[in-house]
Design an enzyme around this catalytic site. Structure first.
Site, short mmCIF file in Angstrom:
data_model
loop_
_atom_site.label_atom_id
_atom_site.label_comp_id
_atom_site.label_asym_id
_atom_site.label_seq_id
_atom_site.Cartn_x
_atom_site.Cartn_y
_atom_site.Cartn_z
N LYS A 2 0.84 -1.21 0.00
CA LYS A 2 0.00 0.00 0.00
C LYS A 2 0.88 1.25 0.00
O LYS A 2 0.59 2.22 -0.71
CB LYS A 2 -0.95 -0.02 1.21
CG LYS A 2 -2.08 -1.03 1.04
CD LYS A 2 -2.92 -1.25 2.29
CE LYS A 2 -3.91 -2.39 2.05
NZ LYS A 2 -4.73 -2.72 3.23
N GLN B 298 -5.08 -1.78 9.43
CA GLN B 298 -4.92 -3.09 8.79
C GLN B 298 -5.49 -4.19 9.70
O GLN B 298 -5.21 -4.23 10.89
CB GLN B 298 -3.43 -3.34 8.50
CG GLN B 298 -3.15 -4.59 7.68
CD GLN B 298 -3.72 -4.54 6.26
OE1 GLN B 298 -3.83 -3.48 5.65
NE2 GLN B 298 -4.08 -5.70 5.73
N ASP C 231 -11.34 2.35 3.44
CA ASP C 231 -11.58 0.91 3.32
C ASP C 231 -13.06 0.60 3.06
O ASP C 231 -13.39 -0.50 2.62
CB ASP C 231 -11.19 0.20 4.63
CG ASP C 231 -9.84 -0.50 4.56
OD1 ASP C 231 -9.43 -0.88 3.44
OD2 ASP C 231 -9.20 -0.67 5.61
N1 GUN Z 1 -6.94 -7.17 5.77
C1 GUN Z 1 -7.18 -7.89 4.64
N2 GUN Z 1 -7.71 -7.11 3.69
C2 GUN Z 1 -7.81 -5.88 4.23
C3 GUN Z 1 -8.28 -4.63 3.71
O1 GUN Z 1 -8.75 -4.49 2.59
N3 GUN Z 1 -8.19 -3.58 4.58
C4 GUN Z 1 -7.72 -3.70 5.85
N4 GUN Z 1 -7.71 -2.61 6.62
N5 GUN Z 1 -7.29 -4.84 6.34
C5 GUN Z 1 -7.33 -5.92 5.53
#
Ligand code: GUN
Length: 292
Positions: free
Chosen positions: A52, A96, A119
């Site tokens: 990211k 996350q 998200d």
């Molecule tokens: N863990 C797995 N996929 C995601 C996601 O798209 N966003 C976040 N914050 N955590 C994750």
């Protein structure tokens, strides 16, 4: 059979985003700013967050990574969320997942200001998405819609079977594929308890597999000419790899691919699109496209 190239599509979208960012900056605006909170040292989460941050660089965004050990308290994490909510230099942020077991993920998600919830996990964004209002749409379903659109795969009136009912993929995917403005499909959601799962799959024009079970979708479950979207990313041990594992999709690709009109590979299909859609949501946040 056409292989849906998520990696190339994501690269193209990131270039489009960067273009728009440079235009914003040259007309006096500031760069979109995404922050991420990472708690602990989960291998998958480390990789996602690293990617990211790299994607932010590729798009010309500012990024901030806040790292904490997995013994922090829930109260401490909620304070960090509050700080990001109040930080006017941060357009959007993510926490996350998964979080350590002693911290309530739901409480943390609900503490995020929905206007910065890139998200799309906050109940306000989930609810607005469900009734077709402008909002942040979570990255994986949004990435799948974008692949279907860019490859001009017909969805309107088609039978779409979704395997899995998670909050992050299955449920929002079903909502979006059902809605007139997105998939406009006939949607069937199957899960671990579904008695007619195989029969439903055999009749599907589109299968979106998000169950986390390597090789679950086999050739006998696929109608010739179907479109297969594989969301699975299970780590399976592989001694020939430097990392010691490889990613395995939910689809028996070798035997299913020859039957399909379109199919996504793993890796290189849905995965790269997910991060790219987080970037798209962050650009929308910086532009205040959905909320003031
Ligand atoms: N863990 C797995 N996929 C995601 C996601 O798209 N966003 C976040 N914050 N955590 C994750």
């Amino acid at each position: 059979m056409t292989l849906i190239d998520g990696k190339a599509t994501a690269a193209q979208i990131k270039a489009e985003i960067k273009d728009q960012v440079e235009k914003m900056v040259s007309s006096g605006g500031r760069r979109p700013h995404l922050a991420a909170i990472l708690v602990g040292h989960d291998g998958g989460s480390e990789t996602y967050v690293k990617n990211k941050v790299l994607a932010c660089e590729a798009c010309g965004f500012q990024s901030t990574l806040l790292r904490f050990e997995d013994d922090i308290t829930e109260a401490f994490l909620l304070e960090q969320v509050q700080k990001l909510n109040e930080d006017a230099t941060v357009d959007g942020f993510i926490v996350q997942l998964p979080l350590p077991r002693h911290i309530s993920e739901q409480k943390v998600i609900e503490a995020i200001d929905y206007r910065k919830d890139v998200d799309g996990f906050h109940p306000i964004n989930v609810g607005r998405m469900a009734i077709g209002l402008p909002c942040y749409i979570s990255a994986t379903p949004k990435g799948i819609l974008e692949l279907l659109r860019r490859y001009e795969i017909p969805t309107s009136g088609r039978r779409c079977v979704i395997l899995g009912r998670s909050n992050i993929v299955g449920k929002p995917m079903a909502q979006l594929m059902m809605q007139k403005q997105y998939g406009d499909s006939t949607v069937i959601v199957c899960h671990s308890r579904s008695k007619t799962l195989k029969e439903e799959c055999r009749q599907a024009d589109i299968i979106i597999a998000a169950i986390g079970h390597p090789g679950f979708v086999t050739a006998d479950m696929v109608k010739p000419g179907a479109t297969i979207i594989d969301v699975g990313t299970t780590r399976v041990p592989d001694a020939t790899r430097k990392s010691g594992f490889r990613l395995s999709g939910d689809v028996d690709f070798e035997h299913v691919a020859p039957l399909c009109d379109y199919i996504t590979p793993v890796p290189g299909g849905v995965g790269p699109m997910t991060i790219c859609m987080l970037m798209s949501n962050t650009l929308s946040a910086a532009r205040k496209e959905y909320y003031d």
